[in-house]
Design a protein around this motif. Structure first.
Motif, PDB file in Angstrom:
ATOM      1  N   HIS A  67     -34.854  79.398 -58.078  1.00  0.00           N
ATOM      2  CA  HIS A  67     -33.871  79.978 -59.162  1.00  0.00           C
ATOM      3  C   HIS A  67     -33.168  79.032 -59.423  1.00  0.00           C
ATOM      4  CE1 HIS A  67     -34.857  84.213 -57.120  1.00  0.00           C
ATOM      5  NE2 HIS A  67     -34.626  83.485 -55.951  1.00  0.00           N
ATOM      6  N   ASN A  68     -33.363  78.665 -60.795  1.00  0.00           N
ATOM      7  CA  ASN A  68     -32.596  77.920 -61.739  1.00  0.00           C
ATOM      8  C   ASN A  68     -31.625  78.513 -62.634  1.00  0.00           C
ATOM      9  OD1 ASN A  68     -35.661  75.500 -62.091  1.00  0.00           O
ATOM     10  ND2 ASN A  68     -34.257  75.477 -60.300  1.00  0.00           N
ATOM     11  N   LYS A  69     -30.398  77.815 -62.889  1.00  0.00           N
ATOM     12  CA  LYS A  69     -29.466  78.250 -63.661  1.00  0.00           C
ATOM     13  C   LYS A  69     -29.083  77.031 -64.343  1.00  0.00           C
ATOM     14  CE  LYS A  69     -28.018  82.647 -61.159  1.00  0.00           C
ATOM     15  NZ  LYS A  69     -26.993  83.310 -60.639  1.00  0.00           N
ATOM     16  N   GLY A  70     -28.374  77.238 -65.660  1.00  0.00           N
ATOM     17  CA  GLY A  70     -27.777  76.358 -66.396  1.00  0.00           C
ATOM     18  C   GLY A  70     -27.284  76.641 -67.657  1.00  0.00           C
ATOM     19  N   VAL A 126     -26.246  80.521 -71.307  1.00  0.00           N
ATOM     20  CA  VAL A 126     -26.748  80.482 -70.018  1.00  0.00           C
ATOM     21  C   VAL A 126     -28.081  80.773 -69.977  1.00  0.00           C
ATOM     22  CG1 VAL A 126     -26.496  81.310 -67.646  1.00  0.00           C
ATOM     23  CG2 VAL A 126     -24.259  80.965 -69.170  1.00  0.00           C
ATOM     24  N   TYR A 127     -28.791  80.014 -69.184  1.00  0.00           N
ATOM     25  CA  TYR A 127     -30.280  80.335 -68.779  1.00  0.00           C
ATOM     26  C   TYR A 127     -30.441  80.652 -67.166  1.00  0.00           C
ATOM     27  CZ  TYR A 127     -31.239  75.394 -66.867  1.00  0.00           C
ATOM     28  OH  TYR A 127     -31.191  74.471 -65.979  1.00  0.00           O
ATOM     29  N   ASN A 128     -31.487  81.548 -66.835  1.00  0.00           N
ATOM     30  CA  ASN A 128     -31.931  81.935 -65.750  1.00  0.00           C
ATOM     31  C   ASN A 128     -33.222  81.969 -65.521  1.00  0.00           C
ATOM     32  OD1 ASN A 128     -29.226  83.083 -64.216  1.00  0.00           O
ATOM     33  ND2 ASN A 128     -29.019  83.612 -65.960  1.00  0.00           N
ATOM     34  N   THR A 162     -36.504  82.110 -62.746  1.00  0.00           N
ATOM     35  CA  THR A 162     -37.066  82.277 -61.802  1.00  0.00           C
ATOM     36  C   THR A 162     -38.972  82.026 -61.353  1.00  0.00           C
ATOM     37  OG1 THR A 162     -35.412  84.039 -61.137  1.00  0.00           O
ATOM     38  CG2 THR A 162     -37.375  84.230 -59.601  1.00  0.00           C
ATOM     39  N   GLN A 185     -36.331  72.021 -61.812  1.00  0.00           N
ATOM     40  CA  GLN A 185     -35.391  72.250 -62.731  1.00  0.00           C
ATOM     41  C   GLN A 185     -35.277  70.799 -63.713  1.00  0.00           C
ATOM     42  OE1 GLN A 185     -31.434  73.583 -61.436  1.00  0.00           O
ATOM     43  NE2 GLN A 185     -30.713  74.030 -63.221  1.00  0.00           N
ATOM     44  N   GLU A 211     -35.221  71.360 -67.626  1.00  0.00           N
ATOM     45  CA  GLU A 211     -34.210  70.718 -68.491  1.00  0.00           C
ATOM     46  C   GLU A 211     -34.572  69.871 -69.525  1.00  0.00           C
ATOM     47  OE1 GLU A 211     -30.536  69.921 -66.600  1.00  0.00           O
ATOM     48  OE2 GLU A 211     -30.043  72.219 -66.613  1.00  0.00           O
ATOM     49  N   GLU A 236     -35.609  83.521 -68.597  1.00  0.00           N
ATOM     50  CA  GLU A 236     -34.520  84.019 -69.480  1.00  0.00           C
ATOM     51  C   GLU A 236     -33.449  83.254 -70.112  1.00  0.00           C
ATOM     52  OE1 GLU A 236     -30.553  85.824 -70.310  1.00  0.00           O
ATOM     53  OE2 GLU A 236     -30.918  85.161 -68.120  1.00  0.00           O
TER      54      GLU A 236
END
Length: 338
Positions: free
Chosen positions: A34-37, A43-45, A47, A55, A59, A194
């Motif tokens: 699960h990567n978020k940033g 914001v991106y999510n 999975t 990640q 990125e 997403e």
């Protein structure tokens, strides 16, 4: 003779069966990352099922997109084009520009990557909330219009140096596509990407079920505190994007002005369509058509969908009494969960 042949085949069949069971068990035990940033001002999510956290590589892919299309980066490719510097476009820009031009033609100019000056004049770019004069709007028709810019070879040619490009209505979707391509290249078969609501899915979720994505109910909630779900769509091996007039607006003189500007008129659209969700084979296409439909309105959008059965659409609109109503393309029927 046949019996001997059968006896020789049994060991190979057993190896195949045992190997298949081992692969399935391995896939089931493989964790989901699960990567978020933060990218593209949102914001991106992400999975995805993988033993490795990817990640940093993800990125790096997103930064390539940002360095190509961000109008907030002074040295990005699109910023240099807007500054009329003699630059050659890269493959990312060529792909997005070609798709944008095609959709502009299909929508009779409802989608237009040169519309930013009109959007900014209406106050959504600089948040001024000032109502522009008719003279000011008319003057911008000289520099707004997708036909005023062409890709010739590796360079962009403009009919007027004041023409500005802004791919924000397609770049987030394209960014989701770029991450999805990266994951596929790395053999990942189950994922959900997403970025700011623009989504690409493949395979199954962590619950071993098809990906289910909610569509937000349109409300006059400009700060996005209330995020009530209107419906849930079964979205697997598809891309999805949503555009909505209810998300960004201001009031002036007792009138509500939506953030969607019609490139042809230079004025905010005035129709009943509140939200357009589009499913397509890639997210850049879904993103651009969702924006286009918000400009066109429900009737013109439905006519276009008849010509493009490969697109699926879910519309939320306001009826004559102000009540929310729903229409979706026949091909969407099997996707609506609730």
């Amino acid at each position: 003779m046949n019996k001997k042949k059968l006896y020789w085949q049994i060991p190979f069949l057993l190896v195949l069966i045992i190997g298949s069971i081992a692969i399935v068990r391995c896939q089931r035990s493989m964790p989901y990352q699960h990567n978020k940033g933060f990218i593209f001002g949102t914001v991106y999510n992400i999975t995805y099922q993988s033993n490795e956290d990817l990640q940093p590589q993800i990125e790096a892919e997103l930064k390539k997109v940002n360095q190509t299309f961000s109008t907030f980066e002074a040295n990005s490719l699109i910023s240099q084009i807007n500054q009329n510097k003699p630059v050659k476009v890269n493959e990312m820009f060529r792909e997005v520009f070609t798709l944008a031009e095609s959709i502009s033609k299909e929508t009779d100019g409802a989608f237009d990557i040169t519309v930013a000056p009109m959007v900014n004049m209406w106050g959504f770019g600089f948040k001024t909330g000032q109502h522009p004069s008719k003279q000011a709007i008319d003057s911008l028709h000289q520099v707004v219009g997708y036909h005023k810019v062409k890709l010739v070879g590796n360079t962009i040619q403009k009919t007027d140096k004041r023409v500005m490009l802004d791919c924000s209505a397609i770049a987030k979707g394209y960014g989701s596509d770029i991450v999805a391509r990266f994951l596929r290249r790395n053999g990942i078969k189950n994922f959900m990407v997403e970025i700011g609501g623009e989504i690409v899915t493949m395979g199954n979720s962590e619950q071993r079920l098809p990906w289910k994505i909610g569509v937000t109910k349109p409300t006059d909630d400009s700060v996005k505190v209330n995020q009530e779900i209107q419906t849930v769509l079964n979205v697997t091996d598809k891309a999805m994007a949503t555009s909505g007039n209810y998300r960004n607006f201001y009031y002036k003189g007792g009138k509500k002005y939506a953030h969607t500007i019609d490139p042809k008129t230079g004025y905010p659209v005035q129709h009943s369509l509140l939200s357009a969700t589009v499913l397509a084979k890639n997210c850049a296409t879904a993103d651009a058509y969702a924006t286009s439909f918000m400009v066109m309105g429900i009737e013109k959008a439905r006519k276009l969908l008849e010509r493009h059965p490969e697109l699926m659409a879910y519309f939320i609109y306001s009826d004559a009494k102000g009540n929310l109503q729903v229409w979706y393309s026949p091909s969407m029927k099997g996707k609506v969960v609730k």
